[in-house]
Design a protein around this motif. Structure first.
Motif, mmCIF file in Angstrom:
data_model
loop_
_atom_site.group_PDB
_atom_site.id
_atom_site.type_symbol
_atom_site.label_atom_id
_atom_site.label_comp_id
_atom_site.label_asym_id
_atom_site.label_seq_id
_atom_site.Cartn_x
_atom_site.Cartn_y
_atom_site.Cartn_z
ATOM 1 N N GLY A 39 -99.648 -47.560 89.857
ATOM 2 C CA GLY A 39 -99.003 -46.531 89.036
ATOM 3 C C GLY A 39 -98.088 -47.087 87.947
ATOM 4 N N LYS A 40 -98.266 -48.353 87.575
ATOM 5 C CA LYS A 40 -97.412 -48.970 86.556
ATOM 6 C C LYS A 40 -97.549 -48.252 85.208
ATOM 7 C CE LYS A 40 -99.397 -53.029 87.170
ATOM 8 N NZ LYS A 40 -100.345 -52.631 88.244
ATOM 9 N N THR A 44 -94.929 -45.774 83.210
ATOM 10 C CA THR A 44 -94.531 -46.066 81.821
ATOM 11 C C THR A 44 -94.784 -44.864 80.917
ATOM 12 O OG1 THR A 44 -95.170 -48.367 82.217
ATOM 13 C CG2 THR A 44 -94.780 -47.720 79.936
ATOM 14 N N GLN A 45 -95.904 -44.173 81.157
ATOM 15 C CA GLN A 45 -96.219 -43.003 80.328
ATOM 16 C C GLN A 45 -95.160 -41.918 80.483
ATOM 17 O OE1 GLN A 45 -100.184 -42.511 81.907
ATOM 18 N NE2 GLN A 45 -101.128 -43.477 80.111
ATOM 19 N N GLY A 50 -90.127 -39.282 78.548
ATOM 20 C CA GLY A 50 -88.692 -39.055 78.713
ATOM 21 C C GLY A 50 -87.878 -39.609 77.556
ATOM 22 N N LEU A 51 -88.401 -40.634 76.906
ATOM 23 C CA LEU A 51 -87.720 -41.220 75.746
ATOM 24 C C LEU A 51 -88.073 -40.463 74.463
ATOM 25 C CD1 LEU A 51 -88.039 -45.098 76.291
ATOM 26 C CD2 LEU A 51 -85.922 -43.776 76.267
ATOM 27 N N GLY A 52 -88.917 -39.449 74.610
ATOM 28 C CA GLY A 52 -89.286 -38.648 73.441
ATOM 29 C C GLY A 52 -90.432 -39.216 72.632
ATOM 30 N N VAL A 53 -91.190 -40.140 73.232
ATOM 31 C CA VAL A 53 -92.365 -40.694 72.534
ATOM 32 C C VAL A 53 -93.438 -39.617 72.480
ATOM 33 C CG1 VAL A 53 -94.221 -42.408 72.666
ATOM 34 C CG2 VAL A 53 -91.870 -43.068 73.228
ATOM 35 N N LYS A 54 -93.956 -39.364 71.280
ATOM 36 C CA LYS A 54 -94.966 -38.308 71.110
ATOM 37 C C LYS A 54 -96.387 -38.861 71.220
ATOM 38 C CE LYS A 54 -91.880 -35.110 70.151
ATOM 39 N NZ LYS A 54 -91.271 -34.662 71.410
ATOM 40 N N ARG A 55 -96.569 -40.107 70.827
ATOM 41 C CA ARG A 55 -97.922 -40.692 70.848
ATOM 42 C C ARG A 55 -98.405 -40.907 72.280
ATOM 43 N NH1 ARG A 55 -97.173 -45.910 67.859
ATOM 44 N NH2 ARG A 55 -99.223 -46.453 68.698
ATOM 45 N N VAL A 57 -99.570 -43.037 75.262
ATOM 46 C CA VAL A 57 -99.275 -44.398 75.711
ATOM 47 C C VAL A 57 -100.417 -44.876 76.607
ATOM 48 C CG1 VAL A 57 -97.669 -45.809 77.069
ATOM 49 C CG2 VAL A 57 -96.781 -44.030 75.547
ATOM 50 N N ASN A 58 -101.113 -45.906 76.151
ATOM 51 C CA ASN A 58 -102.192 -46.502 76.947
ATOM 52 C C ASN A 58 -101.767 -47.882 77.398
ATOM 53 O OD1 ASN A 58 -104.149 -44.419 76.632
ATOM 54 N ND2 ASN A 58 -104.404 -45.113 74.519
ATOM 55 N N SER A 59 -102.486 -48.431 78.353
ATOM 56 C CA SER A 59 -102.185 -49.786 78.772
ATOM 57 C C SER A 59 -102.534 -50.748 77.637
ATOM 58 C CB SER A 59 -102.979 -50.140 80.030
ATOM 59 O OG SER A 59 -102.347 -51.206 80.660
ATOM 60 N N PRO A 60 -101.584 -51.588 77.225
ATOM 61 C CA PRO A 60 -101.839 -52.474 76.082
ATOM 62 C C PRO A 60 -102.484 -53.788 76.465
ATOM 63 C CG PRO A 60 -99.556 -52.637 76.717
ATOM 64 C CD PRO A 60 -100.218 -51.731 77.733
#
Ligand code: ADP
Ligand code: MG
Length: 150
Positions: A39-40, A44-45, A50-55, A57-60
């Motif tokens: 669940g890493k 993170t997603q 929670g940080l307000g990221v709109k994009r 988030v995929n594993s990089p």
């Protein structure tokens, strides 16, 4: 000091990550360890949300690091592919800039990590339950954990 926290569902994992997000400051570093599927990335997603990221988030995995704009910038690193190299990605700029950093498979870059950080280990209990082992190093992260568990 290790804090153990078990959640019973995906939603509880997301709630924990979002609560952590609210408490974060620039230069905070969180490392995530755990088997594939623990669940890493999911954690993170939710933290990003929670940080307000709109994009999205995929594993990089193939880019090592992605940066997202939120209340604070978020560096999401997955250093799995760095296992056999000693590549220097400019660690100090990554960890000591304005951003919050989350590092998956962090033990692979142990010497490059800030000495003080919040290490989180996620263990799969069953399909939906996860055990979180929080291991803060330094006063900042010990206080952060106290706030998180309130
Ligand atoms: P990792 O990045 O550690 O390989 P992922 O986050 O990609 O793991 O995958 C975790 C999977 O487990 C996802 O499919 C997620 O929906 C599922 N899952 C089920 N319950 C939970 C939970 N409580 N916390 C986190 N993930 C969960
Ligand atoms: Mg992942």
């Amino acid at each position: 000091m290790t804090i153990e926290w078990t959640v019973q569902s995906l939603e509880e994992t997301q709630a924990l990550a979002m609560k952590l997000a609210d408490l974060l400051q620039p230069q905070d570093t969180i490392t995530l360890e755990g088997d594939l599927g623990a669940g890493k990335t999911t954690f993170t997603q939710a933290l990003a949300k929670g940080l307000g990221v709109k994009r999205i988030v995929n594993s990089p995995t193939f880019t090592i690091m992605k940066q997202y704009e939120g209340r604070l910038p978020l560096n999401h690193l997955d250093v799995y592919r760095l296992a056999d190299s000693d590549e220097d990605l400019g660690w100090d700029e990554i960890f000591f800039g304005d951003a919050v950093s989350v590092v998956e498979w962090a033990h692979l870059i142990e010497p490059d990590l800030p000495a003080e950080r919040l290490a989180i280990r996620i263990e799969r209990v069953d399909a939906d339950a996860r055990r979180f082992l929080l291991n803060p190093t330094g006063t900042r992260y010990e206080q952060l954990c106290e706030e998180l568990m309130k």
